[in-house]
Design an enzyme around this catalytic site. Sequence first.
Site, PDB file in Angstrom:
ATOM      1  N   GLU A  54      32.414  42.507  41.646  1.00  0.00           N
ATOM      2  CA  GLU A  54      33.013  41.453  42.322  1.00  0.00           C
ATOM      3  C   GLU A  54      33.719  40.461  41.399  1.00  0.00           C
ATOM      4  OE1 GLU A  54      32.694  40.756  45.805  1.00  0.00           O
ATOM      5  OE2 GLU A  54      31.386  42.237  46.478  1.00  0.00           O
ATOM      6  N   GLY A  55      34.321  40.795  40.278  1.00  0.00           N
ATOM      7  CA  GLY A  55      34.716  40.135  39.359  1.00  0.00           C
ATOM      8  C   GLY A  55      33.675  40.097  37.853  1.00  0.00           C
ATOM      9  N   ARG A  85      31.898  37.597  47.153  1.00  0.00           N
ATOM     10  CA  ARG A  85      31.420  36.950  45.788  1.00  0.00           C
ATOM     11  C   ARG A  85      30.163  36.009  45.984  1.00  0.00           C
ATOM     12  NH1 ARG A  85      37.423  36.351  42.557  1.00  0.00           N
ATOM     13  NH2 ARG A  85      37.236  38.259  41.579  1.00  0.00           N
TER      14      ARG A  85
HETATM   15  N1  CAA Z   1      42.767  34.128  49.024  1.00  0.00           N
HETATM   16  C1  CAA Z   1      43.971  34.155  49.535  1.00  0.00           C
HETATM   17  N2  CAA Z   1      45.000  34.291  48.713  1.00  0.00           N
HETATM   18  C2  CAA Z   1      44.777  34.319  47.288  1.00  0.00           C
HETATM   19  C3  CAA Z   1      43.572  34.169  46.772  1.00  0.00           C
HETATM   20  C4  CAA Z   1      42.541  33.934  47.789  1.00  0.00           C
HETATM   21  N3  CAA Z   1      41.309  33.988  47.297  1.00  0.00           N
HETATM   22  N4  CAA Z   1      43.497  34.441  45.496  1.00  0.00           N
HETATM   23  C5  CAA Z   1      44.960  34.583  45.025  1.00  0.00           C
HETATM   24  N5  CAA Z   1      45.712  34.391  46.174  1.00  0.00           N
HETATM   25  C6  CAA Z   1      47.149  34.464  46.136  1.00  0.00           C
HETATM   26  C7  CAA Z   1      47.747  33.370  45.390  1.00  0.00           C
HETATM   27  O1  CAA Z   1      48.014  32.217  46.160  1.00  0.00           O
HETATM   28  C8  CAA Z   1      48.886  34.345  44.805  1.00  0.00           C
HETATM   29  O2  CAA Z   1      49.876  34.057  46.069  1.00  0.00           O
HETATM   30  P1  CAA Z   1      51.449  33.595  45.673  1.00  0.00           P
HETATM   31  O3  CAA Z   1      52.029  34.679  45.053  1.00  0.00           O
HETATM   32  O4  CAA Z   1      52.229  33.345  47.099  1.00  0.00           O
HETATM   33  O5  CAA Z   1      51.260  32.388  45.044  1.00  0.00           O
HETATM   34  C9  CAA Z   1      48.780  35.526  44.744  1.00  0.00           C
HETATM   35  O6  CAA Z   1      47.607  35.774  45.967  1.00  0.00           O
HETATM   36  C10 CAA Z   1      48.460  36.069  43.596  1.00  0.00           C
HETATM   37  O7  CAA Z   1      47.274  35.353  43.274  1.00  0.00           O
HETATM   38  P2  CAA Z   1      46.981  35.356  41.626  1.00  0.00           P
HETATM   39  O8  CAA Z   1      48.243  34.648  40.826  1.00  0.00           O
HETATM   40  O9  CAA Z   1      45.800  34.273  41.526  1.00  0.00           O
HETATM   41  O10 CAA Z   1      46.588  36.570  41.092  1.00  0.00           O
HETATM   42  P3  CAA Z   1      46.514  36.966  39.466  1.00  0.00           P
HETATM   43  O11 CAA Z   1      47.080  38.169  39.175  1.00  0.00           O
HETATM   44  O12 CAA Z   1      46.385  35.923  38.719  1.00  0.00           O
HETATM   45  O13 CAA Z   1      44.763  37.269  39.864  1.00  0.00           O
HETATM   46  C11 CAA Z   1      42.693  37.683  38.845  1.00  0.00           C
HETATM   47  C12 CAA Z   1      44.211  37.887  38.602  1.00  0.00           C
HETATM   48  C13 CAA Z   1      42.075  36.468  39.637  1.00  0.00           C
HETATM   49  C14 CAA Z   1      42.050  38.123  37.786  1.00  0.00           C
HETATM   50  C15 CAA Z   1      42.613  38.836  40.179  1.00  0.00           C
HETATM   51  O14 CAA Z   1      43.128  40.069  39.820  1.00  0.00           O
HETATM   52  C16 CAA Z   1      40.955  39.190  40.124  1.00  0.00           C
HETATM   53  O15 CAA Z   1      40.012  38.468  40.763  1.00  0.00           O
HETATM   54  N6  CAA Z   1      40.576  40.322  39.711  1.00  0.00           N
HETATM   55  C17 CAA Z   1      38.850  40.629  39.613  1.00  0.00           C
HETATM   56  C18 CAA Z   1      39.228  41.778  40.835  1.00  0.00           C
HETATM   57  C19 CAA Z   1      37.584  41.902  41.281  1.00  0.00           C
HETATM   58  O16 CAA Z   1      36.938  41.148  41.305  1.00  0.00           O
HETATM   59  N7  CAA Z   1      37.488  43.457  41.472  1.00  0.00           N
HETATM   60  C20 CAA Z   1      36.232  43.889  41.680  1.00  0.00           C
HETATM   61  C21 CAA Z   1      36.109  44.354  43.110  1.00  0.00           C
HETATM   62  S1  CAA Z   1      34.498  44.892  43.768  1.00  0.00           S
HETATM   63  C22 CAA Z   1      34.645  46.360  44.516  1.00  0.00           C
HETATM   64  O17 CAA Z   1      35.484  46.729  44.649  1.00  0.00           O
HETATM   65  C23 CAA Z   1      33.414  47.068  44.446  1.00  0.00           C
HETATM   66  C24 CAA Z   1      32.691  46.978  45.830  1.00  0.00           C
HETATM   67  O18 CAA Z   1      32.894  47.650  46.810  1.00  0.00           O
HETATM   68  C25 CAA Z   1      31.714  45.982  45.959  1.00  0.00           C
END
Ligand code: CAA
Length: 396
Positions: free
Chosen positions: A363-364, A243
Amino acid sequence: MEFALTAEHEQIREAAYKFGQNVIVPSVGELDRQHTSDPETLKKLGEAGLLGLGIPAKWGGTDTDYISVGIACEELERADSTARVVMSVHVGLHCMTMMQWGTEEQCAKWLPDLATGKKIGAFGLTEPNAGSDAASMKTTARREGDEYVLNGEKTWISLADYADQFLVIARLAETDAKAPYAAFIVERDRPGFSSRAIKGKLGVRAGNTGQIFFDNVRIPASNMIGQEGDGFKVAMSALDHGRYTVAAGAVGIITACMDACCKYVNERSVQGEVIGKKQLVQQMIAKMARGRDIGRLLYYQVGWMKNTGKRHTREVSMAKWVNCEAAFEAANNAVEIHGAYGYCDEFPVERYFRNSRGAMIYEGTHEIHTIMQAEYALGYREDKPIARTLPTFPFA
Ligand code: CAA
């Protein structure tokens, strides 16, 4: 608080700008029109040293900081999104995530070839039914002795046909663990691996995007990045890096829109004066300048947080969200300013319009970042320190 970039940052900006204008721009219009990518671009990015930015010298990199990575992304995307996408997946999602979660041995094994562009890395998280809801991925990894066996597929994978290795997130088979994911390096030459390009994209047409498939792909257990159960965190921290590169690149789209528009409005006349004198045109140009300057501050801050080892999930989500919106607005206004000329590929702005739309999805999505920011503001989400951070800069 220090706002000045270093002389090295300025040199990297100059080098990336020249690379973009001399290597990317001359051919990108035709490649985009033909929906064709040029694998030579990867080689040239490596030869120019751009794939080693943000990577310590001990692992073959250029020993430059993470702000340098952002600056290069900005200048490369000023030329075309496809060049920045290479930086995003190779440097951001693949190398920086390996630096954060990999062992010393893993980094020493893979990074030297990656940092010099001898090998290209990519990232596999998204699946046909797991996009925004990344946690619903179905690709599995089954442990068998000293190996894992992967089955499943990933989609919307940048460099699917070109990358030599992929950082793949999979669900550990046969486990009821709360966090049943792990991350693996999967090399292209493993039996059972295949890829296929996606055709007919709206934008980023001069870049390779595709699907990757795993049919009983066996990899050594030593290819696991992090531990069993770390996979989702590895994926999310990879997105912190990806991102960042997208946010920086979006500023480059805005600058490219300004380059094209400031030239055009001083050449095109209406009713006896150049349209640059028209206030409605000036309003659109002013908004571009606003987006560029705010965008730089947002991504420089994230680069600084990376340099100092601070968690920055909220800040990078903000930078990506704000900058991609500003880039799309700038590109839309650039088409508006060019009138009918903006609607055909004689001018580059229609390409900026199509490319900037994609960055509001990958990327979200726009919606994911909106929700994340609301949840932070409401206190429903908070960033706790995490066990593994990037190496801080200056590198040891
Ligand atoms: N770094 C480290 N750990 C992290 C983190 C980070 N950035 N973000 C979350 N975590 C950890 C949390 O601390 C949590 O750990 P614990 O269980 O120990 O507390 C765990 O991961 C789960 O985190 P969340 O509770 O935040 O998870 P969530 O289910 O609420 O996440 C979401 C929801 C934020 C919407 C997430 O699913 C998300 O970002 N979705 C979008 C995915 C995305 O951007 N996809 C595009 C990919 S791009 C691609 O693939 C194409 C390409 O090649 C370019």
